[in-house]
Motif scaffolding. Structure first.
Motif, short mmCIF file in Angstrom:
data_model
loop_
_atom_site.label_atom_id
_atom_site.label_comp_id
_atom_site.label_asym_id
_atom_site.label_seq_id
_atom_site.Cartn_x
_atom_site.Cartn_y
_atom_site.Cartn_z
N ASN A 317 83.83 60.32 29.72
CA ASN A 317 84.19 61.70 30.01
C ASN A 317 85.50 61.79 30.77
O ASN A 317 86.35 62.65 30.50
N MET A 318 85.72 60.90 31.75
CA MET A 318 86.96 60.92 32.51
C MET A 318 88.15 60.58 31.63
O MET A 318 89.21 61.19 31.72
N GLU A 319 88.01 59.62 30.74
CA GLU A 319 89.11 59.22 29.86
C GLU A 319 89.47 60.35 28.90
O GLU A 319 90.65 60.63 28.64
N GLU A 320 88.45 60.98 28.35
CA GLU A 320 88.73 62.10 27.45
C GLU A 320 89.42 63.23 28.19
O GLU A 320 90.31 63.89 27.64
N HIS A 321 89.02 63.45 29.43
CA HIS A 321 89.66 64.51 30.22
C HIS A 321 91.13 64.19 30.46
O HIS A 321 92.01 65.05 30.29
N ASN A 322 91.42 62.93 30.85
CA ASN A 322 92.81 62.55 31.11
C ASN A 322 93.65 62.61 29.84
O ASN A 322 94.81 63.01 29.85
N SER A 323 93.05 62.18 28.72
CA SER A 323 93.76 62.25 27.45
C SER A 323 94.09 63.70 27.10
O SER A 323 95.18 64.00 26.63
N GLY A 324 93.13 64.59 27.35
CA GLY A 324 93.37 66.00 27.05
C GLY A 324 94.50 66.57 27.87
O GLY A 324 95.30 67.38 27.38
N ILE A 325 94.61 66.15 29.15
CA ILE A 325 95.70 66.62 30.00
C ILE A 325 97.04 66.19 29.43
O ILE A 325 97.99 66.97 29.36
N GLY A 326 97.13 64.91 28.99
CA GLY A 326 98.39 64.41 28.45
C GLY A 326 98.83 65.17 27.22
O GLY A 326 99.99 65.57 27.09
N LEU A 327 97.92 65.39 26.28
CA LEU A 327 98.25 66.12 25.05
C LEU A 327 98.56 67.58 25.34
O LEU A 327 99.43 68.18 24.71
N THR A 328 97.84 68.17 26.29
CA THR A 328 98.11 69.57 26.66
C THR A 328 99.49 69.71 27.28
O THR A 328 100.24 70.65 26.96
N ASN A 329 99.86 68.78 28.16
CA ASN A 329 101.19 68.82 28.76
C ASN A 329 102.28 68.65 27.71
O ASN A 329 103.33 69.31 27.76
N LEU A 330 102.04 67.76 26.75
CA LEU A 330 103.01 67.57 25.67
C LEU A 330 103.18 68.84 24.86
O LEU A 330 104.30 69.24 24.51
N SER A 331 102.07 69.50 24.56
CA SER A 331 102.14 70.76 23.81
C SER A 331 102.93 71.82 24.58
O SER A 331 103.72 72.57 23.99
N LYS A 332 102.74 71.88 25.89
CA LYS A 332 103.48 72.84 26.70
C LYS A 332 104.97 72.53 26.69
O LYS A 332 105.81 73.43 26.60
N ARG A 333 105.30 71.25 26.82
CA ARG A 333 106.72 70.87 26.80
C ARG A 333 107.37 71.27 25.48
O ARG A 333 108.51 71.75 25.44
N LEU A 334 106.66 71.04 24.38
CA LEU A 334 107.20 71.40 23.07
C LEU A 334 107.42 72.90 22.96
O LEU A 334 108.43 73.35 22.41
N ASP A 335 106.48 73.69 23.46
CA ASP A 335 106.62 75.14 23.42
C ASP A 335 107.83 75.60 24.24
O ASP A 335 108.50 76.57 23.86
N LEU A 336 108.08 74.93 25.35
CA LEU A 336 109.19 75.31 26.22
C LEU A 336 110.54 74.85 25.68
O LEU A 336 111.52 75.59 25.73
N LEU A 337 110.57 73.63 25.14
CA LEU A 337 111.85 73.02 24.75
C LEU A 337 112.22 73.26 23.29
O LEU A 337 113.40 73.35 22.95
N TYR A 338 111.21 73.37 22.43
CA TYR A 338 111.48 73.53 21.00
C TYR A 338 110.66 74.69 20.43
O TYR A 338 109.85 74.49 19.52
#
Length: 368
Positions: A317-338
């Motif tokens: 559960n902890m690993e899936e949570h951390n993985s979700g944070i990484g992908l969510t942050n990447l998605s936010k960066r893409l929305d902001l930059l591209y």
């Protein structure tokens, strides 16, 4: 200088408004001052009405949604101006003896050159003049509202873009601050695992890690970095991580585009690759990771990462949570930059997890 630029168009407009009637009245060789005096009074009334709205009433009442007070104030102002116009007109009325003298002189001229024929008025009917004045007043107020609203919209749009830019920088700094510790934590875990296997290789890994951290902390301090450096960093990271992989793990890497001179936002691919190594390998059983990064110079880049699904009961559960944070942050960066210039897919398939990242460097979505 700025104030002069603001008032200069007003000066030009009112100068034209005052001089054009002089030309029109005097083009036949004579100049009748009475209609021009009336015109000046009318323009003065319109000017007061315009600037009262433009400079005070619109900002004070209309923009603050005090519509009733705005209408009542304008009606009161119009009434005062009409009374003032009547008073000024009476004061400027010419002497009766002068008028009589002019009338006698005009009777000696043919009818078409002097007074109107008997029984006909020398001007438009009263009702028509009233309608004309009413429409003119509405036009002046509407013009003031239109200009003031346009200026406010333009100013607000500029302020909005500035605020959006500031928010963008703040969000990017926040995302980067979350990304860097996350990357360091995972890399140290990799080296910790390697120490138990081969100390010499672990020392080499520490050296590689120092180069990676130098890039993360210093070389990519700008918002955008050269794509070839980003790809080299990604390749070095993969080389570092694969040192601890067993023969059971199939790792396929294809990175094509290290000679590209394009720019890209920093640390774009590492989140996908980290996620694959964290959740896609198990040295005790068959597993795989496929990484592909293809560059179309001047147009865009396509990154795909696919890994096998490995279930771990502890800390799942902890690993899936951390993985979700990484992908969510990447998605936010893409929305902001591209914005509107990227495609990001992350999906769990039957026996694998697949991610796709496509970034368009140009204006058209015609890449790869």
């Amino acid at each position: 200088m700025k104030n002069f630029i603001k008032i200069f168009p007003h000066i030009i407009i009112w100068t034209i408004a005052l001089l054009v009637p002089i030309y029109l009245i005097s083009r036949e060789g004579t100049f009748d001052y009475k209609p021009y005096y009336n015109y000046i009074i009318r323009m003065g009334i319109f000017a007061i009405l315009f600037y009262a709205n433009y400079s005070y009433l619109i900002e004070k009442y209309l923009f603050n949604r005090k519509f009733a007070l705005y209408v009542v104030t304008n009606i009161a102002l119009i009434a005062v101006l009409v009374i003032l116009q009547t008073f000024v007109s009476e004061c400027m009325r010419p002497d009766p003896e002068v008028v009589q003298s002019i009338e006698q002189g005009m009777r000696k001229k043919p009818p078409h050159m002097g007074r109107f024929p008997e029984g006909k008025h020398g001007g438009p009917p009263l009702l028509m003049r009233f309608i004309f004045d009413y429409v003119s007043i509405i036009f002046v107020i509407g013009l003031a509202v239109a200009i003031k609203t346009t200026i406010r919209w333009y100013r607000d749009s500029i302020n909005f873009e500035k605020a959006k830019s500031v928010q963008l920088e703040a969000d990017l700094r926040n995302l980067r601050s979350q990304l860097n510790p996350h990357f360091l934590f995972n890399t140290l875990n990799n080296i910790y695992s390697l120490i138990a296997i081969d100390q010499n290789r672990a020392q080499d890994a520490v050296h590689r890690l120092s180069n990676l951290l130098r890039y993360v902390m210093y070389d990519n301090d700008e918002k955008f970095v050269p794509l070839d450096k980003e790809l080299t960093f990604t390749q070095n990271y993969i080389d570092l991580v694969k040192l601890r992989l067993s023969a059971n793990v199939k790792l396929n890497v294809l990175i094509d585009g290290k000679s590209s001179h394009d720019m890209i936002a920093s640390l774009m691919f590492i989140t996908l690759i980290e996620n694959a190594f964290k959740h896609g390998i198990n040295n005790g059983e068959e597993s795989f990771i496929d990484v592909s990064i293809l560059v179309d110079p001047g147009k865009g880049v396509l990154c795909t990462v696919e890994n096998s699904l490995v279930e771990r009961e502890e800390n799942m559960n902890m690993e899936e949570h951390n993985s979700g944070i990484g992908l969510t942050n990447l998605s936010k960066r893409l929305d902001l930059l591209y914005p509107n210039r990227h495609e990001f897919i992350a999906e769990k398939r039957t026996n694998s997890f697949f991610t796709l990242l496509r970034i368009d460097f140009g204006k058209e979505n015609n890449i790869l």
